[in-house]
Design an enzyme around this catalytic site. Structure first.
Site, PDB file in Angstrom:
ATOM      1  N   TYR A 182       0.859  -1.199   0.000  1.00 17.36           N
ATOM      2  CA  TYR A 182       0.000   0.000   0.000  1.00 17.36           C
ATOM      3  C   TYR A 182       0.896   1.251   0.000  1.00 17.36           C
ATOM      4  O   TYR A 182       2.051   1.207   0.431  1.00 17.36           O
ATOM      5  CB  TYR A 182      -0.879  -0.068   1.259  1.00 17.36           C
ATOM      6  CG  TYR A 182      -1.785   1.109   1.479  1.00 17.36           C
ATOM      7  CD1 TYR A 182      -2.853   1.368   0.621  1.00 17.36           C
ATOM      8  CD2 TYR A 182      -1.589   1.959   2.563  1.00 17.36           C
ATOM      9  CE1 TYR A 182      -3.684   2.448   0.843  1.00 17.36           C
ATOM     10  CE2 TYR A 182      -2.416   3.041   2.787  1.00 17.36           C
ATOM     11  CZ  TYR A 182      -3.464   3.287   1.919  1.00 17.36           C
ATOM     12  OH  TYR A 182      -4.282   4.356   2.129  1.00 17.36           O
ATOM     13  N   THR A 184       1.605   3.788   1.686  1.00 14.74           N
ATOM     14  CA  THR A 184       2.392   4.301   2.819  1.00 14.74           C
ATOM     15  C   THR A 184       3.454   3.312   3.304  1.00 14.74           C
ATOM     16  O   THR A 184       4.224   3.643   4.207  1.00 14.74           O
ATOM     17  CB  THR A 184       1.473   4.588   4.034  1.00 14.74           C
ATOM     18  OG1 THR A 184       0.857   3.351   4.410  1.00 14.74           O
ATOM     19  CG2 THR A 184       0.406   5.621   3.717  1.00 14.74           C
ATOM     20  N   LYS A 185       3.464   2.124   2.740  1.00 13.30           N
ATOM     21  CA  LYS A 185       4.314   1.071   3.303  1.00 13.30           C
ATOM     22  C   LYS A 185       5.780   1.212   2.879  1.00 13.30           C
ATOM     23  O   LYS A 185       6.110   1.999   2.003  1.00 13.30           O
ATOM     24  CB  LYS A 185       3.768  -0.305   2.886  1.00 13.30           C
ATOM     25  CG  LYS A 185       2.377  -0.596   3.416  1.00 13.30           C
ATOM     26  CD  LYS A 185       2.310  -0.570   4.927  1.00 13.30           C
ATOM     27  CE  LYS A 185       1.049  -1.157   5.509  1.00 13.30           C
ATOM     28  NZ  LYS A 185      -0.185  -0.420   5.230  1.00 13.30           N
ATOM     29  N   VAL A 186       6.649   0.420   3.510  1.00 13.89           N
ATOM     30  CA  VAL A 186       8.088   0.571   3.252  1.00 13.89           C
ATOM     31  C   VAL A 186       8.429   0.279   1.787  1.00 13.89           C
ATOM     32  O   VAL A 186       9.386   0.822   1.247  1.00 13.89           O
ATOM     33  CB  VAL A 186       8.954  -0.285   4.207  1.00 13.89           C
ATOM     34  CG1 VAL A 186       8.817   0.206   5.638  1.00 13.89           C
ATOM     35  CG2 VAL A 186       8.600  -1.757   4.146  1.00 13.89           C
TER      36      VAL A 186
END
Ligand SMILES: Cc1ncc(COP(=O)(O)O)c(C=O)c1O
Length: 378
Positions: A182, A184-186
């Site tokens: 997603y 916002t993920k790393v």
């Protein structure tokens, strides 16, 4: 223009743009070679050739298909921590299984083994630990407990792509692991996820279920050597990843170490320089943290909402991870808040500070000085 430090932001440059353009020009947009390459590259990155992977359109889909592939259905019991995103619990509901919520460990924010043990009488089929914020759960005792009782472990590794517990990649410790890509993920694809497991059969079952239960993928039907015939063998879903998202993932994967370095630098700066009364996220020697989030605990008596608003006024985005599931109207009739003292205590004071690879030390310093000011005024 007023300064705004977003809570999270994907890190990208022209390489992501041209990778997407290449897919568009290729004429093959849905599941195809880019997706298979992404799956292969993720396994290479995880450094364990015994793993199998299926790329999906979300981590939610990966968690759900892991449960379906393990045969979870009505009459089965699945345990998840109450401090997580709603996806971890909703997938259990979708299977028609009984959901058990566990309290968290107050320091790590991960599932509390003590809390899980209280359900000893429940004949649990699957436990889904969440590696909160990018910090791996203490997996050794949890795995031991589950193995001794024949309980399967599906790791919700939505936050922890690349994190390791005792040298083993999260997602590869339990029976299956689900990553989120997603925005916002790393590692960010916009939307996306991946299910990994050493159990080839589980992955093949999940792969088939990810595309209507059809025995052949579109790529095997519509290319020059394809055949039109296919059979629907199961009641599957439509969870496949497309080539445009996979192309983003392939580029992001190349930058993973650089992005982690940047996140770690900001997290370490916060650790060192935040006001003393703020409780920093837990660190454990035996793990590598990937710093998806930086959730702090505010001093007792400080109104978290006032701090949130004060920081927002200063152009700083923050968030809360998470509203415990037992507090949501859908789940609250079934659960009693008093059973989750650590989750409740954490929820009262928790605030996640901005953390992403695009942040500078100057940004982090601005966040810290703003917190000092806001704390001085609330
Ligand atoms: C702990 C946790 N699990 C699962 C998910 C679901 O991930 P996705 O949005 O890729 O479906 C999220 C999303 O933020 C999450 O935080």
């Amino acid at each position: 223009m007023t300064r705004f430090i977003p809570f999270s932001k994907p890190c990208s440059d022209d390489e992501e743009i041209s990778a997407v353009c290449d897919v568009i020009r290729s004429g093959w947009w849905t599941t195809g070679p880019a997706v298979f390459e992404f799956e292969k590259k993720v396994i290479e990155f995880l450094g364990d050739e015994s793993l199998q992977a299926v790329a999906l359109n979300s981590c939610t889909a990966a968690l759900f298909l892991a449960l379906k592939a393990l045969g979870v259905g009505p009459g089965d019991v699945v345990a998840v921590p109450t401090v997580t995103y709603v996806a971890t619990a909703h997938v259990v509901e979708w299977c028609g299984a009984e959901l058990l919520l566990c309290d968290i460990d107050y320091d790590t924010l991960c599932i509390s083994l003590e809390s899980l043990k209280k359900y000893e009488h429940k004949n649990i089929k699957v436990v889904m630990p969440v590696h909160m914020a990018g910090l791996p759960c203490d997996m050794e005792p949890l795995m031991q407990y589950c193995r001794d009782r024949g309980i399967k472990v599906v790791e919700d590794a939505a936050h922890s792509f690349g994190a390791k517990d005792r040298g083993i990649q999260t997602g590869a410790i339990g029976d299956a692991g689900a990553f989120s890509f997603y925005a916002t993920k790393v590692l960010a694809c916009g939307e996306g996820g991946m299910l990994v497991s050493r159990n080839r059969e589980l992955i093949e079952r999940a792969r088939k279920l990810s595309y209507f239960g059809i025995d052949k993928r579109a790529f095997e039907r519509y290319t020059s050597k394809g055949t039109w015939y296919y059979e629907v063998e199961d009641l599957g879903y439509k969870f496949n990843m497309d080539s445009i998202h996979a192309a983003l993932g392939i580029v992001q994967l190349k930058k993973q170490n650089m992005m982690l370095e940047k996140r770690t630098k900001i997290a370490s700066y916060y650790d060192k320089n935040l006001p003393a009364e703020i409780v920093r996220p837990f660190r454990r020697d035996s793990v590598s943290h990937v710093w998806h989030l930086y959730p702090v605990k505010l001093p007792e008596g400080v109104d978290r909402d006032q701090v949130f608003l004060g920081l927002r006024e200063k152009g700083i985005g923050t968030s809360v991870h998470f509203i415990p599931l037992h507090r949501h109207p859908y789940y609250s009739p079934r659960f009693v808040a008093e059973h989750f003292p650590n989750a409740e205590k954490n929820y009262a004071s928790s605030l996640s500070l901005p953390l992403h690879a695009g942040m500078s030390i100057e940004d982090a310093e601005y966040v810290i000085s703003s917190i000092r000011m806001v704390l001085g005024s609330v």
